[in-house]
Design a protein around this motif. Structure first.
Motif, PDB file in Angstrom:
ATOM      1  N   UNK A 248       0.828  -1.201   0.000  1.00 59.43           N
ATOM      2  CA  UNK A 248       0.000   0.000   0.000  1.00 59.43           C
ATOM      3  C   UNK A 248       0.864   1.252   0.000  1.00 59.43           C
ATOM      4  N   UNK A 249       0.334   2.322  -0.578  1.00 56.41           N
ATOM      5  CA  UNK A 249       0.879   3.663  -0.412  1.00 56.41           C
ATOM      6  C   UNK A 249       0.046   4.330   0.674  1.00 56.41           C
ATOM      7  N   UNK A 250       0.712   4.854   1.701  1.00 58.97           N
ATOM      8  CA  UNK A 250       0.021   5.399   2.869  1.00 58.97           C
ATOM      9  C   UNK A 250       0.252   6.905   2.945  1.00 58.97           C
ATOM     10  N   UNK A 251      -0.831   7.664   3.083  1.00 61.07           N
ATOM     11  CA  UNK A 251      -0.769   9.112   3.267  1.00 61.07           C
ATOM     12  C   UNK A 251      -1.108   9.416   4.715  1.00 61.07           C
ATOM     13  N   UNK A 252      -0.127   9.869   5.472  1.00 61.04           N
ATOM     14  CA  UNK A 252      -0.314  10.126   6.894  1.00 61.04           C
ATOM     15  C   UNK A 252      -1.107  11.417   7.098  1.00 61.04           C
ATOM     16  N   UNK A 256       2.985  13.717   4.714  1.00 62.39           N
ATOM     17  CA  UNK A 256       3.977  12.769   4.244  1.00 62.39           C
ATOM     18  C   UNK A 256       3.369  11.444   3.816  1.00 62.39           C
ATOM     19  N   UNK A 257       4.183  10.671   3.133  1.00 62.04           N
ATOM     20  CA  UNK A 257       3.762   9.378   2.604  1.00 62.04           C
ATOM     21  C   UNK A 257       4.764   8.312   3.023  1.00 62.04           C
ATOM     22  N   UNK A 258       4.305   7.078   3.040  1.00 66.61           N
ATOM     23  CA  UNK A 258       5.189   5.951   3.314  1.00 66.61           C
ATOM     24  C   UNK A 258       4.619   4.712   2.641  1.00 66.61           C
ATOM     25  N   UNK A 259       5.434   3.667   2.570  1.00 65.75           N
ATOM     26  CA  UNK A 259       4.988   2.391   2.016  1.00 65.75           C
ATOM     27  C   UNK A 259       4.472   1.534   3.158  1.00 65.75           C
ATOM     28  N   UNK A 260       3.285   0.978   2.988  1.00 65.59           N
ATOM     29  CA  UNK A 260       2.662   0.194   4.037  1.00 65.59           C
ATOM     30  C   UNK A 260       2.773  -1.300   3.814  1.00 65.59           C
ATOM     31  N   UNK A 261       1.894  -2.024   4.461  1.00 66.84           N
ATOM     32  CA  UNK A 261       1.878  -3.478   4.376  1.00 66.84           C
ATOM     33  C   UNK A 261       1.377  -3.936   3.014  1.00 66.84           C
ATOM     34  N   UNK A 262       1.630  -5.192   2.707  1.00 66.07           N
ATOM     35  CA  UNK A 262       1.046  -5.819   1.519  1.00 66.07           C
ATOM     36  C   UNK A 262      -0.238  -6.517   1.948  1.00 66.07           C
ATOM     37  N   UNK A 263      -1.389  -6.040   1.522  1.00 59.95           N
ATOM     38  CA  UNK A 263      -2.652  -6.614   1.982  1.00 59.95           C
ATOM     39  C   UNK A 263      -2.960  -7.933   1.281  1.00 59.95           C
ATOM     40  N   UNK A 264      -3.939  -8.678   1.792  1.00 58.53           N
ATOM     41  CA  UNK A 264      -4.398  -9.867   1.066  1.00 58.53           C
ATOM     42  C   UNK A 264      -5.021  -9.468  -0.273  1.00 58.53           C
ATOM     43  N   UNK A 265      -5.179 -10.446  -1.140  1.00 55.19           N
ATOM     44  CA  UNK A 265      -5.820 -10.201  -2.429  1.00 55.19           C
ATOM     45  C   UNK A 265      -7.272  -9.812  -2.224  1.00 55.19           C
ATOM     46  N   UNK A 266      -7.857  -9.194  -3.240  1.00 52.46           N
ATOM     47  CA  UNK A 266      -9.249  -8.797  -3.187  1.00 52.46           C
ATOM     48  C   UNK A 266     -10.188  -9.969  -3.378  1.00 52.46           C
ATOM     49  N   UNK A 267     -11.486  -9.702  -3.440  1.00 49.91           N
ATOM     50  CA  UNK A 267     -12.475 -10.779  -3.528  1.00 49.91           C
ATOM     51  C   UNK A 267     -12.383 -11.598  -4.811  1.00 49.91           C
ATOM     52  N   UNK A 269      -9.483 -12.514  -6.002  1.00 53.24           N
ATOM     53  CA  UNK A 269      -8.203 -13.207  -5.932  1.00 53.24           C
ATOM     54  C   UNK A 269      -7.034 -12.457  -6.524  1.00 53.24           C
ATOM     55  N   UNK A 270      -7.204 -11.164  -6.813  1.00 50.95           N
ATOM     56  CA  UNK A 270      -6.119 -10.376  -7.400  1.00 50.95           C
ATOM     57  C   UNK A 270      -5.828  -9.151  -6.536  1.00 50.95           C
ATOM     58  N   UNK A 271      -4.682  -8.536  -6.811  1.00 51.08           N
ATOM     59  CA  UNK A 271      -4.319  -7.276  -6.158  1.00 51.08           C
ATOM     60  C   UNK A 271      -4.661  -6.140  -7.108  1.00 51.08           C
ATOM     61  N   UNK A 272      -5.537  -5.269  -6.655  1.00 50.92           N
ATOM     62  CA  UNK A 272      -5.994  -4.183  -7.526  1.00 50.92           C
ATOM     63  C   UNK A 272      -4.869  -3.189  -7.765  1.00 50.92           C
ATOM     64  N   UNK A 273      -4.586  -2.913  -9.017  1.00 48.93           N
ATOM     65  CA  UNK A 273      -3.652  -1.855  -9.396  1.00 48.93           C
ATOM     66  C   UNK A 273      -4.276  -1.073 -10.545  1.00 48.93           C
ATOM     67  N   UNK A 274      -4.715   0.117 -10.256  1.00 48.06           N
ATOM     68  CA  UNK A 274      -5.329   0.959 -11.277  1.00 48.06           C
ATOM     69  C   UNK A 274      -4.261   1.762 -11.990  1.00 48.06           C
ATOM     70  N   UNK A 275      -4.620   2.395 -13.096  1.00 47.34           N
ATOM     71  CA  UNK A 275      -3.678   3.243 -13.822  1.00 47.34           C
ATOM     72  C   UNK A 275      -3.481   4.587 -13.126  1.00 47.34           C
ATOM     73  N   UNK A 276      -4.464   5.012 -12.369  1.00 48.31           N
ATOM     74  CA  UNK A 276      -4.327   6.278 -11.642  1.00 48.31           C
ATOM     75  C   UNK A 276      -4.531   6.035 -10.158  1.00 48.31           C
ATOM     76  N   UNK A 277      -4.004   6.930  -9.351  1.00 44.83           N
ATOM     77  CA  UNK A 277      -4.150   6.805  -7.901  1.00 44.83           C
ATOM     78  C   UNK A 277      -5.627   6.954  -7.514  1.00 44.83           C
ATOM     79  N   UNK A 278      -6.110   6.037  -6.687  1.00 42.78           N
ATOM     80  CA  UNK A 278      -7.506   6.053  -6.270  1.00 42.78           C
ATOM     81  C   UNK A 278      -7.588   6.339  -4.765  1.00 42.78           C
ATOM     82  N   UNK A 279      -7.414   7.614  -4.422  1.00 39.22           N
ATOM     83  CA  UNK A 279      -7.542   7.995  -3.010  1.00 39.22           C
ATOM     84  C   UNK A 279      -9.013   8.060  -2.647  1.00 39.22           C
TER      85      UNK A 279
END
Length: 279
Positions: A248-252, A256-267, A269-279
């Protein structure tokens, strides 16, 4: 010159990010034995399935196109909980849980929305989101993995944990703000037609001499990621193979920003990665 030599000037100009007052690991909201944290809304703490059920009952699947940002999803959830209340959610949850994503696409959409909201509330006093395709590709490019020999996509897909580790290693080499900036530049180069925030008239690249990256604006991108073929390979892999875990990308909240944990896959079975940031 070392592989990371072009980044030396960058390191000289970028101040080290301030460490958060409370370590990120201690901000994690997920409880022991839980796959995901709850989603806080209107005084309740909803599980991902309760969140999805509430969204489904109020027609949130209609938000699928265009893809909503996370604030829009949270507003929809807030309205759903206001309408249903705790008793209404308890009443519909069993029926919703029995519905299959493949048979009912709108159910799958609501479960994906709930997954995004759970990721957003992964940490206390912060918001988080998955890495974009381009951020993960930049991190993979910067990592030492496969740098000194040729490797095909099939080989990398057979070792998802090694690729995930490489993404995290690469992300640790530059400040997160810089990773995000490089990711935006890669988006301008390879994903411009799919993004609405690009300069009108700019198109994506299919060859090193045809690029959407702007020479003056993206000088750092050219210096940090000079190998076009490696850039293209990393982008294509991260866009095509969503079974490769990424953090994860984390916005405190304090900045500032930091790199977070790697979460489980979504429902799905994949890890969502969009083309644009989805805050």
């Amino acid at each position: 010159m070392t592989a990371l030599g072009p980044l030396n000037a960058l390191y000289a100009r970028v101040a080290a990010p301030a460490a958060p007052a409370v370590p990120l690991a201690r901000r994690e909201r997920r409880r022991a034995a839980e796959a995901f944290p709850t989603v806080p809304v209107r005084g309740l703490e909803l599980t991902t399935e309760e969140t999805a059920a509430a969204l489904f009952e109020t027609g949130a699947d209609e938000l699928t196109l265009p893809v909503p940002d996370t604030d829009t999803l949270y507003d929809a959830l807030n309205g759903a909980v206001r309408v249903l209340g705790p008793a209404g959610i308890a009443e519909v949850i069993d029926h919703f849980a029995a519905l299959d994503n493949a048979e009912f696409p709108e159910v799958g959409a609501c479960r994906q929305f709930a997954y995004r909201l759970a990721l957003s509330f992964w940490y206390a006093e912060a918001r988080s989101r998955p890495m974009t395709v381009c951020e993960a590709a930049v991190a993979l490019y910067l990592s030492p993995a496969y740098r000194h020999h040729q490797v095909d996509a099939v080989t990398m897909r057979r070792a998802p944990l090694l690729v995930s580790r490489a993404i995290r290693q690469g992300a640790a080499l530059v400040p997160v703000e810089t990773l995000m900036r490089l990711g935006e530049a890669m988006g301008r180069e390879f994903a411009a037609p799919a993004l609405t925030c690009v300069t009108p008239g700019v198109t994506g690249a299919s060859h090193p001499d045809v690029t959407a990256a702007t020479p003056g604006r993206d000088w750092l991108y050219r210096q940090a990621l000079p190998d076009w073929h490696r850039r293209r390979f990393c982008f294509d892999l991260m866009r095509a193979d969503t079974r490769q875990p990424s953090p994860l990308i984390v916005r405190l909240d304090g900045g500032g920003y930091t790199v977070g944990a790697t979460p489980p896959a979504g429902p799905d079975g994949t890890w969502r990665r969009a083309l644009r940031a989805e805050w």
